[in-house]
Design an enzyme around this catalytic site. Structure first.
Site, PDB file in Angstrom:
ATOM      1  N   ARG A   1      20.993 -40.980  35.569  1.00 10.55           N
ATOM      2  CA  ARG A   1      20.933 -40.857  34.107  1.00 10.55           C
ATOM      3  C   ARG A   1      19.626 -40.208  33.639  1.00 10.55           C
ATOM      4  O   ARG A   1      19.072 -40.559  32.604  1.00 10.55           O
ATOM      5  CB  ARG A   1      21.129 -42.218  33.437  1.00 10.55           C
ATOM      6  CG  ARG A   1      22.497 -42.818  33.634  1.00 10.55           C
ATOM      7  CD  ARG A   1      22.611 -44.161  32.931  1.00 10.55           C
ATOM      8  NE  ARG A   1      21.787 -45.153  33.589  1.00 10.55           N
ATOM      9  CZ  ARG A   1      21.425 -46.321  33.059  1.00 10.55           C
ATOM     10  NH1 ARG A   1      21.836 -46.630  31.833  1.00 10.55           N
ATOM     11  NH2 ARG A   1      20.678 -47.172  33.718  1.00 10.55           N
TER      12      ARG A   1
ATOM     13  N   HIS B   1      38.884 -54.589  16.140  1.00 10.10           N
ATOM     14  CA  HIS B   1      38.003 -53.493  15.732  1.00 10.10           C
ATOM     15  C   HIS B   1      38.399 -52.211  16.451  1.00 10.10           C
ATOM     16  O   HIS B   1      38.746 -52.234  17.634  1.00 10.10           O
ATOM     17  CB  HIS B   1      36.543 -53.824  16.056  1.00 10.10           C
ATOM     18  CG  HIS B   1      35.629 -52.652  15.869  1.00 10.10           C
ATOM     19  ND1 HIS B   1      35.341 -52.148  14.624  1.00 10.10           N
ATOM     20  CD2 HIS B   1      34.978 -51.869  16.760  1.00 10.10           C
ATOM     21  CE1 HIS B   1      34.533 -51.112  14.764  1.00 10.10           C
ATOM     22  NE2 HIS B   1      34.297 -50.909  16.042  1.00 10.10           N
TER      23      HIS B   1
ATOM     24  N   HIS C   1      25.763 -44.865  14.885  1.00 11.07           N
ATOM     25  CA  HIS C   1      25.397 -43.869  15.889  1.00 11.07           C
ATOM     26  C   HIS C   1      24.288 -42.950  15.405  1.00 11.07           C
ATOM     27  O   HIS C   1      23.891 -42.026  16.119  1.00 11.07           O
ATOM     28  CB  HIS C   1      26.628 -43.062  16.305  1.00 11.07           C
ATOM     29  CG  HIS C   1      27.627 -43.875  17.057  1.00 11.07           C
ATOM     30  ND1 HIS C   1      28.569 -44.645  16.427  1.00 11.07           N
ATOM     31  CD2 HIS C   1      27.825 -44.055  18.387  1.00 11.07           C
ATOM     32  CE1 HIS C   1      29.311 -45.261  17.333  1.00 11.07           C
ATOM     33  NE2 HIS C   1      28.877 -44.927  18.522  1.00 11.07           N
TER      34      HIS C   1
END
Length: 759
Positions: A16, A645, A698
């Site tokens: 990553r 959700h 976000h």
């Protein structure tokens, strides 16, 4: 000789590296030059992983999203991100996340809308259009990467999103016709192809996955217009399709005036023979012969059984590739030292998939005997998995076989249930809540890592997480939220956490894939029949509820989302696996209710993601997906309130199916799309409570109270105010406390003023 190539490679790095560089740049810890160096280093490593291919992709690397990259290449960035100035990269990140990273919260802009890339868990930034959109070429990124690849002695194949798919992916903000922009767009594509030809490029990969979707006559005509315009280019175009079948678009795809066509032979195996027959003799056929979306090892012998006759017919016109970009699988299996050896032998990550590709090419070019050892290893792994006693359990299959419709039914209808729930919960108008998770700080992640390494005892770890839960409850009470959550400090991921406690799952150490931007997930490996050995969340929810008089939601991930966000077994129908998960979640729901939880949220964030790309296939999927949710949720008493959700997908076209889930409350993402979901309620009266997200989690931008009230006013035009909740659009684990607290303060203040306005 067959040609080998790749459609795209994972960009995040085996450890990553891209994620950590992105986040350091956004925090101001490194500069743009250092970020660019990290990108160049990752590209170099990834090209070396692909050095045995005849052609390597360039342009598949991205600092955030390949669709956003194409918007930059075409000069199509909205004016709001340009007005604040800055470098191209800063404007790029401003559209991706609302801020480039160097600006304070007061200087942010509205981030671009984000939604799912076809039926995957990857999110792209939606291109924005209006009637007078103009395009202007910016090809520097591609040219720089071509030069880099050639410096390594590689043959580069630029990857771009095709003009029709680019328009298809976008949205016209003024409701104008996107296709009307094709005439303005095509000259810029021609200019790009000429630029690539001038730099000695022979082949260009033009991704047109819209060809595997339902297209009306106008969109089909657009493909013909586009490629007849581009056919004069001095480069050869390989039109690539993936994720599904061409069906009625097969002849159209085969007859486009291009040099080659890529077919996803994993998703559309039955179309290979038809494409071979339809494709003109002067064109190349690229076949996706290893699965670019899942991690199971390919059955190479079986693949060769059907591939050899195709090779006999096409000869050198045959190219081999993965089915789609390898963006959707982890980088390298060789780093997995703790994975069970037997299960590890069944898997192939990105680099192993390219090895499989090269074995298939060698077998076709030189005969199976030239790769006898590799074929034998493949066959042994396939047989091991098929015969393993760890995969199949008769007791689990007996339980799913005994499922009856009554398991999915609540005792009474929603209007009757909501009265009982209100009497029990006593919530105000416009109740406020969050979606479940709160910031996962460095200290939390460190404690989890120390516990896994044995550096922290179980008792010490539990105490540390309890402290975080208590801290989270205290902050929510201070904010004045109406329904609280425990914050999920104990959870590494909303799917992996549950997978770790279910039989039938295995886990990687470094199996990361990109979900969006710097957000990476590590999907658990669902290899066998699923069962629940014991309670998974009970102790944490019970402890959180002991700290407050306000209701605390029990927080679970739903069966469809666990399925869609796992690497799922491919040896049985997905419905069967999903029902196994549903029964396991149902047991947890009933345990939570018995322990006193009055509200239980079962997240189905990925329900829309699993929807087939063709509408003709929707009903079958929705029937079993909704059945699975109802089985998981509907064993509770009437006074127990069930929430669910969903986020970052297009829900308007399945809103009636969502209503069939019969959740008492649904919280759903709407903030980035400016409540676009509400258009669905023009012709459909949603029957239950709904919380349209008012806070884009976000983005680091902090929503203002007035913005939240304006969004709720839009919602109240479509949905009675007594059925509206106020909440963020997703969980808060990726944000920082200094962002979350003022945002939630504004949200609670907006709710109070809305209540005062209706008294």
């Amino acid at each position: 000789m067959v040609t080998t190539h790749n459609l795209g490679f994972p960009r995040i790095g085996a450890r990553r590296e891209l994620k950590f560089a992105q986040e350091a740049f956004w925090k101001g810890q490194i500069g743009e030059e250092e970020l660019q160096i990290t990108g160049a280093d990752l590209r170099r490593k990834h090209w070396q992983n692909q050095r045995n291919l005849d052609q390597v992709p360039v342009g598949d690397f991205s600092f955030y999203d390949q669709v956003l990259d194409m918007s930059v290449t075409l000069g199509n960035l909205p004016e709001r991100v340009n007005q604040a100035g800055g470098s191209e990269l800063e404007r790029y990140f401003r559209l991706a996340r609302g801020r480039s990273g160097r600006e304070s919260s007061c200087c942010g802009v509205q981030a671009g809308e984000m939604t799912k890339w076809f039926d995957t868990n990857y999110h792209y930034i939606v291109p924005e259009f209006h009637q007078h959109t103009r395009f202007q070429l910016n090809g520097d990124r591609l040219i720089e990467q071509i030069i880099e690849a050639r410096a390594q002695g590689l043959s580069p194949k630029p990857v771009i999103i095709g003009p029709v798919t680019y328009l298809w992916l976008g949205k016209a903000k003024d409701n104008s016709d996107r296709l009307a922009l094709l005439g303005a767009l095509l000259p810029v594509y021609s200019e790009l192809l000429d630029l690539l030809a001038n730099h000695g490029i022979d082949w260009v990969q033009v991704d047109e996955p819209a060809l595997v979707t339902d297209l009306d006559a106008d969109w089909r005509h657009a493909f013909n217009l586009a490629y007849h315009h581009l056919k004069t280019s001095n480069t050869k175009l390989l039109v690539t399709t993936y994720f599904g079948e061409l069906r009625e678009n097969l002849q159209l795809a085969c007859e486009l005036p291009v040099a080659g066509l890529h077919l996803d032979a994993i998703s559309a195996p039955q179309e290979v023979a038809r494409v071979v027959d339809w494709l003109p003799a002067h064109k190349q056929l690229s076949l996706g012969v290893v699965n670019g979306r899942n991690i199971w090892r390919a059955n190479l012998e079986t693949t060769l059984d059907w591939l050899e006759p195709v090779h006999d017919k096409l000869g050198g016109r045959l190219w081999l590739a993965p089915s789609c970009s390898l963006l959707h699988v982890p980088v390298e299996l060789g780093s997995e030292e703790t994975l069970d050896p037997e299960i590890r032998s069944w898997l192939a990550f990105a680099t192993q998939k390219l090895d499989e590709l090269n074995v298939l090419a060698a077998a076709l070019n030189h005969g199976r005997s030239s790769v006898r050892k590799q074929l034998a290893e493949s066959t042994a792994a396939i047989h091991s998995r098929a015969l393993s006693g760890r995969v199949h359990h008769s007791s689990v299959r007996a339980r799913t076989g005994a499922i009856t419709p009554s398991l999915g039914k609540r005792q009474r209808t929603y209007p009757e249930r909501i009265t009982a729930q209100q009497q029990k919960l006593g919530l105000p108008r416009f109740p406020t809540t969050t979606i479940g998770s709160f910031p996962q700080t460095r200290d939390i992640r460190q404690a989890r890592l120390q516990f896994r390494r044995g550096e922290l005892t179980e008792a010490a770890y539990i105490q540390r997480i309890r402290e975080e839960v208590s801290h989270c409850i205290d902050r929510q009470e201070a904010l004045g939220l109406d329904v609280l959550v425990h914050g999920e400090a104990e959870r590494n991921d909303m799917v992996e956490y549950f997978g770790e406690q279910l039989a039938g799952y295995a886990f990687s150490q470094f199996g990361w894939v990109q979900s969006y931007g710097s957000r990476c997930v590590k999907p658990p490996i669902l290899f066998g029949d699923i069962s629940r050995p014991g309670a998974m969340t009970l102790d944490w929810i019970r402890y959180a509820q002991s700290l407050t008089e306000k209701p605390v939601k029990g927080m679970l991930t739903g069966p469809v989302t666990i399925l869609n966000w796992s690497f799922v077994r491919d040896d049985q129908p997905r419905r069967e696996t999903c029902l196994q998960l549903a029964l396991a979640i149902r047991e947890e729901v009933l345990d939570l209710e018995a322990a006193g939880a009055g509200i239980i949220q079962i997240d189905e964030a990925a329900l829309r993601e699993g929807l087939p790309l063709r509408k003709a296939d929707w009903n079958d999927y929705l029937d079993w997906a909704i059945e699975a949710f109802r089985i998981a949720a509907n064993g509770v008493r009437d006074e127990t309130q069930i929430h669910t959700h969903m986020c970052y997908s297009e829900f308007n076209d399945i809103i009636e199916a969502i209503a069939r889930m019969d959740a008492d409350v649904i919280t759903i993402e709407t903030s980035r799309s400016d409540m676009e979901l509400l258009d669905a309620f023009r012709g459909f009266e949603y029957p239950n409570d709904i919380g349209p997200g008012v806070y884009d989690i976000h983005s680091p931008n902090i929503p203002e109270k007035g913005q939240i009230k304006a969004l709720m006013a839009k919602a109240a035009e479509r949905i009675p105010s007594e059925r509206l909740w106020i909440n963020p659009d997703c969980g808060l684990k990726t944000r920082q406390w200094e962002e979350v607290l003022p945002a939630l303060e504004n949200m609670v203040a907006a709710a109070r003023e809305l209540r005062e306005g209706i008294q």
